[in-house]
Design an enzyme around this catalytic site. Structure first.
Site, PDB file in Angstrom:
ATOM      1  N   ALA A 192       0.832  -3.208  14.483  1.00  0.00           N
ATOM      2  CA  ALA A 192       1.536  -4.241  13.688  1.00  0.00           C
ATOM      3  C   ALA A 192       1.984  -3.599  12.374  1.00  0.00           C
ATOM      4  O   ALA A 192       1.714  -4.104  11.278  1.00  0.00           O
ATOM      5  CB  ALA A 192       0.660  -5.470  13.464  1.00  0.00           C
ATOM      6  N   HIS A 195       3.760  -2.172   9.126  1.00  0.00           N
ATOM      7  CA  HIS A 195       4.626  -2.778   8.101  1.00  0.00           C
ATOM      8  C   HIS A 195       4.933  -1.721   7.054  1.00  0.00           C
ATOM      9  O   HIS A 195       4.540  -0.537   7.210  1.00  0.00           O
ATOM     10  CB  HIS A 195       3.931  -4.002   7.489  1.00  0.00           C
ATOM     11  CG  HIS A 195       2.528  -3.716   7.030  1.00  0.00           C
ATOM     12  ND1 HIS A 195       2.252  -2.940   5.938  1.00  0.00           N
ATOM     13  CD2 HIS A 195       1.328  -4.080   7.546  1.00  0.00           C
ATOM     14  CE1 HIS A 195       0.947  -2.864   5.771  1.00  0.00           C
ATOM     15  NE2 HIS A 195       0.351  -3.532   6.751  1.00  0.00           N
ATOM     16  N   HIS A 206       2.147   0.662   5.919  1.00  0.00           N
ATOM     17  CA  HIS A 206       1.909   1.781   6.839  1.00  0.00           C
ATOM     18  C   HIS A 206       3.017   2.821   6.678  1.00  0.00           C
ATOM     19  O   HIS A 206       2.768   4.028   6.764  1.00  0.00           O
ATOM     20  CB  HIS A 206       1.912   1.306   8.299  1.00  0.00           C
ATOM     21  CG  HIS A 206       0.768   0.418   8.663  1.00  0.00           C
ATOM     22  ND1 HIS A 206       0.943  -0.901   9.022  1.00  0.00           N
ATOM     23  CD2 HIS A 206      -0.568   0.642   8.712  1.00  0.00           C
ATOM     24  CE1 HIS A 206      -0.239  -1.437   9.302  1.00  0.00           C
ATOM     25  NE2 HIS A 206      -1.173  -0.530   9.119  1.00  0.00           N
ATOM     26  N   GLY A 257      -4.768   3.211   3.104  1.00  0.00           N
ATOM     27  CA  GLY A 257      -4.213   2.398   2.024  1.00  0.00           C
ATOM     28  C   GLY A 257      -5.299   1.928   1.062  1.00  0.00           C
ATOM     29  O   GLY A 257      -6.419   1.610   1.462  1.00  0.00           O
TER      30      GLY A 257
END
Ligand code: PAF
Length: 289
Positions: free
Chosen positions: A34, A36, A39, A149
């Protein structure tokens, strides 16, 4: 070089052994898919630093403490693959659960006091499961550098500590949080928010900003900072602040007097979606970490 999508551990090892033998630096971005913009930033950093970039896409069932959360977690392999292709990723490793856990693991990684606060007590076993899967993935990929992150600050700190404690030869690179225009931290879970919920989701960022403002203005009582910051979350149906805590950035233990750099972190429920975020802060005239 075309993008390879590999699903077996043996094929990833064979492919990357050849890359390393050729003297190429391997950069690794572990994800649950998923993908975004956040990433994207991790992949871009890996692309800048390394000759070859590997992205893993694996929704690790062990780190979910609720069955419905695991079921709902977005799975978007086709668009993830397009994004990886666009960003120049060399290898996607997308294993099945059976490939990673042919049997339930008897041996897992313990993370000690690093899980005593923040999300740890609210998600029992979560960080042990993350530490275990990251150790397995790093052993499979053997990257020179791995990118995580800062949005998942407790995860990042645990992984840094784990890599140091176990003498694993991978450099851990933390990448700053990417935010939407209104401050909401980018997250795969944001796509679970309804149109009505989406504007409410910035409440956590606003509360963290208030904590930072108070700390910068010289307030040193962390209980007061947390209380006044939490009061910024409006009383609206479906909105619930799970926690807002002020911790030491390395040990993740609570700080009572804010006389050095700290991390302010929180979790907010918006309907049935749980969002997390954090900011670095420090008293006036002290640099943040
Ligand atoms: O941050 C994530 O996406 C996951 O926790 C990670 C690091 C890929 C482990 O499953």
């Amino acid at each position: 070089m075309p993008l390879d999508l590999l699903t077996s551990i043996a094929s990833v090892r064979a492919r990357l052994d050849a890359v390393r033998v050729a003297g190429t630096t391997v950069g690794f971005v572990p994800t649950m898919g998923a993908l975004h913009g956040g990433h994207g930033k991790l992949i871009e950093a890996a692309r800048r630093d390394c000759g070859s970039v590997v992205v893993s896409i694996f929704v690790n069932p062990l780190q979910f403490d609720r069955e419905d959360d695991l079921r709902k977690y977005p799975r978007t392999l086709d668009t993830d693959r397009d994004m990886c292709e666009r960003l120049g990723v060399n290898v996607i490793f997308a294993p099945t659960v059976e490939e990673i856990y042919p049997t339930p693991p008897s041996c897992t990684i313990s993370v000690g006091h690093l899980a005593d606060h923040l999300c740890g007590p609210r998600r029992p076993g979560h960080f042990e499961s993350i530490a275990t899967i990251v150790t397995k993935l790093v052993d499979i990929v053997e990257p020179h550098r791995a990118y995580f992150g800062e949005k998942d600050y407790q995860q990042l700190t645990i992984i840094r500590t784990l890599i140091g404690d176990l003498n694993i030869r991978t450099a851990i690179i933390g990448v700053p949080t990417l935010r939407e225009a209104d401050g909401l931290a980018m997250s795969s879970r944001n796509r679970l928010l309804s149109a009505a919920e989406r504007p409410l989701a910035t409440a956590l960022y606003l509360a963290l900003g208030e904590a930072n403002r108070l700390i910068l203005s010289g307030v040193t009582d962390s209980e007061r900072v947390a209380r006044e910051a939490a009061a910024r979350v409006p009383a609206r149906p479906g909105l619930r602040l799970e926690y807002l805590e002020i911790v030491d950035p390395a040990t993740l233990q609570p700080v009572t007097r804010i006389d050095r750099p700290v991390r302010v972190a929180g979790a907010l429920w918006v309907g049935t979606t749980r969002l997390i975020d954090n900011v670095a802060s420090a008293p006036p005239d002290v640099a943040t970490q």
